[in-house]
Motif scaffolding. Structure first.
Motif, PDB file in Angstrom:
ATOM      1  N   ASP A 131      -5.290  22.875  -9.179  1.00 31.12           N
ATOM      2  CA  ASP A 131      -4.471  21.896  -8.476  1.00 31.12           C
ATOM      3  C   ASP A 131      -4.191  22.327  -7.038  1.00 31.12           C
ATOM      4  O   ASP A 131      -4.069  21.485  -6.143  1.00 31.12           O
ATOM      5  CB  ASP A 131      -3.162  21.622  -9.231  1.00 31.12           C
ATOM      6  N   LEU A 175      -5.768  20.459  -3.178  1.00 29.98           N
ATOM      7  CA  LEU A 175      -5.002  20.006  -2.027  1.00 29.98           C
ATOM      8  C   LEU A 175      -5.935  19.855  -0.832  1.00 29.98           C
ATOM      9  O   LEU A 175      -6.753  20.725  -0.540  1.00 29.98           O
ATOM     10  CB  LEU A 175      -3.884  20.990  -1.705  1.00 29.98           C
ATOM     11  N   THR A 176      -5.787  18.749  -0.124  1.00 30.87           N
ATOM     12  CA  THR A 176      -6.715  18.419   0.947  1.00 30.87           C
ATOM     13  C   THR A 176      -6.847  19.539   1.974  1.00 30.87           C
ATOM     14  O   THR A 176      -7.955  19.849   2.430  1.00 30.87           O
ATOM     15  CB  THR A 176      -6.261  17.116   1.637  1.00 30.87           C
ATOM     16  N   GLN A 222      -3.001  14.339   4.978  1.00 30.18           N
ATOM     17  CA  GLN A 222      -1.987  14.266   3.928  1.00 30.18           C
ATOM     18  C   GLN A 222      -0.677  13.728   4.465  1.00 30.18           C
ATOM     19  O   GLN A 222       0.032  12.964   3.796  1.00 30.18           O
ATOM     20  CB  GLN A 222      -1.770  15.651   3.312  1.00 30.18           C
ATOM     21  N   VAL A 244       3.002  10.226  -0.006  1.00 31.71           N
ATOM     22  CA  VAL A 244       2.352  10.333  -1.313  1.00 31.71           C
ATOM     23  C   VAL A 244       2.757   9.151  -2.192  1.00 31.71           C
ATOM     24  O   VAL A 244       3.930   8.804  -2.290  1.00 31.71           O
ATOM     25  CB  VAL A 244       2.732  11.657  -1.995  1.00 31.71           C
ATOM     26  N   ARG A 274      -1.947   1.442  -2.096  1.00 29.57           N
ATOM     27  CA  ARG A 274      -2.178   1.587  -3.536  1.00 29.57           C
ATOM     28  C   ARG A 274      -2.147   0.247  -4.266  1.00 29.57           C
ATOM     29  O   ARG A 274      -2.998  -0.023  -5.135  1.00 29.57           O
ATOM     30  CB  ARG A 274      -1.142   2.539  -4.146  1.00 29.57           C
ATOM     31  N   PRO A 302      -9.051  10.586  -7.908  1.00 27.16           N
ATOM     32  CA  PRO A 302      -7.935  11.542  -7.892  1.00 27.16           C
ATOM     33  C   PRO A 302      -7.773  12.183  -6.517  1.00 27.16           C
ATOM     34  O   PRO A 302      -8.033  13.372  -6.323  1.00 27.16           O
ATOM     35  CB  PRO A 302      -8.347  12.558  -8.951  1.00 27.16           C
ATOM     36  N   VAL A 303      -7.355  11.383  -5.540  1.00 23.28           N
ATOM     37  CA  VAL A 303      -7.141  11.885  -4.185  1.00 23.28           C
ATOM     38  C   VAL A 303      -5.682  11.676  -3.819  1.00 23.28           C
ATOM     39  O   VAL A 303      -4.987  10.820  -4.393  1.00 23.28           O
ATOM     40  CB  VAL A 303      -8.055  11.183  -3.166  1.00 23.28           C
ATOM     41  N   SER A 304      -5.234  12.438  -2.830  1.00 26.13           N
ATOM     42  CA  SER A 304      -3.815  12.414  -2.483  1.00 26.13           C
ATOM     43  C   SER A 304      -3.507  11.545  -1.284  1.00 26.13           C
ATOM     44  O   SER A 304      -2.340  11.433  -0.892  1.00 26.13           O
ATOM     45  CB  SER A 304      -3.338  13.848  -2.209  1.00 26.13           C
ATOM     46  N   ALA A 305      -4.517  10.938  -0.674  1.00 27.72           N
ATOM     47  CA  ALA A 305      -4.295  10.095   0.501  1.00 27.72           C
ATOM     48  C   ALA A 305      -5.447   9.102   0.631  1.00 27.72           C
ATOM     49  O   ALA A 305      -6.541   9.339   0.107  1.00 27.72           O
ATOM     50  CB  ALA A 305      -4.177  10.949   1.758  1.00 27.72           C
TER      51      ALA A 305
END
Length: 320
Positions: free
Chosen positions: A52, A56-57, A124, A129, A184, A206-209
């Protein structure tokens, strides 16, 4: 003619780089240099995780670059191969452009690592988020993906109005795989509409941005400032850039392209077609097995090789 190409985010995994580092002092030097540039042991995170944290980007981007460049350095130093003698072009998918430019001598390795750490942090920070998302649409081309994205926005706006939503093509990867990015709520609606509009499958990533869309405008500004201060040399061979799918070699054009690609579409399918039109018949991907299959789906007659393991490097050195 031949192009050396470099993968983007999503190709990271715990254990990446370990075999290459074990086999080559040149590769170990790359990981050590990146660790020193960042002031931390990114190589340990790559080797041992946790996953995890690697995802992180701000970690994934320099890690993917380091792995690709270490693979290339093993070929160059242990295999006696010079990029400028064996490649006519370089290209990269998203952050892979930085790897490509490092490989071609436009950026030195510490600068590349620090730029990618900044790029990851800026991307990010650009969108809170949970507000953004990305999704892969499989079995559709770009025109169909555009239609799905537009229908998603139109249906939500018809229901509730309000400020315009972003839902746009981020990666035109090949004739059967397109990635969309944006708010989103709009991306989730596009996923829900995709199958009835002709997609074989649609899935959230599964990306954070939400990369490569207009929501990344603040990240683009941060990279513009950073690149103004960065020392960019002319590459040893031209770069086929993401935003225009054309070959560039002038330092100012490289700076402009790297800023534009933060919010712009990754035109990988068009890039592959442009390379083929320029006479490229072989593509060699370093540090991943992502781009070569996309190349084959776009231009089936083009030879596409993925170089990941020490054995892959040794086989390529013998073949070149």
């Amino acid at each position: 003619m031949r192009a050396f190409v470099f993968p983007g985010q999503g190709s990271q995994s715990v254990g990446m780089g370990v075999a290459i580092a074990d086999a080559s002092a040149a590769a170990r030097e790359v990981f050590q240099e990146v660790d020193e540039a960042l002031g931390e042991s990114l190589s340990r995170l790559m080797a041992q995780g946790p996953a995890d944290e690697l995802m992180l980007t701000q970690n994934a981007q320099p890690a993917i670059m380091a792995n690709a460049i270490a693979t290339l350095r093993m070929l160059e130093k242990d295999g006696g191969v010079r990029l400028a003698a064996k490649a006519d072009y370089v290209a990269g998918h998203s952050l892979g452009e930085y790897s490509a430019l490092c490989a071609a001598g436009s950026f030195d390795l510490p600068v590349t690592a620090r730029l990618l750490r900044l790029r990851g942090l800026a991307m990010q920070a650009a969108v809170p988020v949970g507000e953004g998302a990305m999704a892969a649409l499989l079995g559709v081309d770009r025109d169909r993906a555009d239609a799905i994205a537009g229908a998603a926005v139109d249906s939500i706006m018809a229901e509730r109005g309000g400020a315009p939503l972003v839902c746009a093509v981020a990666n035109d990867n090949d004739p059967t795989q397109v990635v969309i990015s944006g708010h989103r709520v709009a991306i989730e609606r596009a996923v829900a509409l995709a199958k009835e509009m002709g997609a074989k499958r649609a899935l959230l990533l599964p990306v954070s941005a939400p990369f490569h869309c207009s929501l990344m405008i603040d990240a683009a500004a941060a990279m513009e400032d950073a690149l103004l201060d960065a020392d960019i040399a002319a590459p040893q061979v031209p770069l086929f850039c993401n935003v225009d799918a054309v070959a560039i070699a002038e330092r100012g054009a490289i700076r402009v392209a790297l800023v534009a690609q933060v919010t712009g579409m990754v035109r990988w399918r068009e890039t592959v077609l442009a390379m083929a039109a320029a006479g490229v018949t072989q593509v060699v991907e370093f540090g991943g097995k992502v781009l070569a299959p996309m190349v084959k789906r776009t231009v089936p007659d083009m030879e596409a090789i993925s170089v990941v393991s020490p054995a892959d490097v040794e086989a390529l050195a013998r073949a070149l």
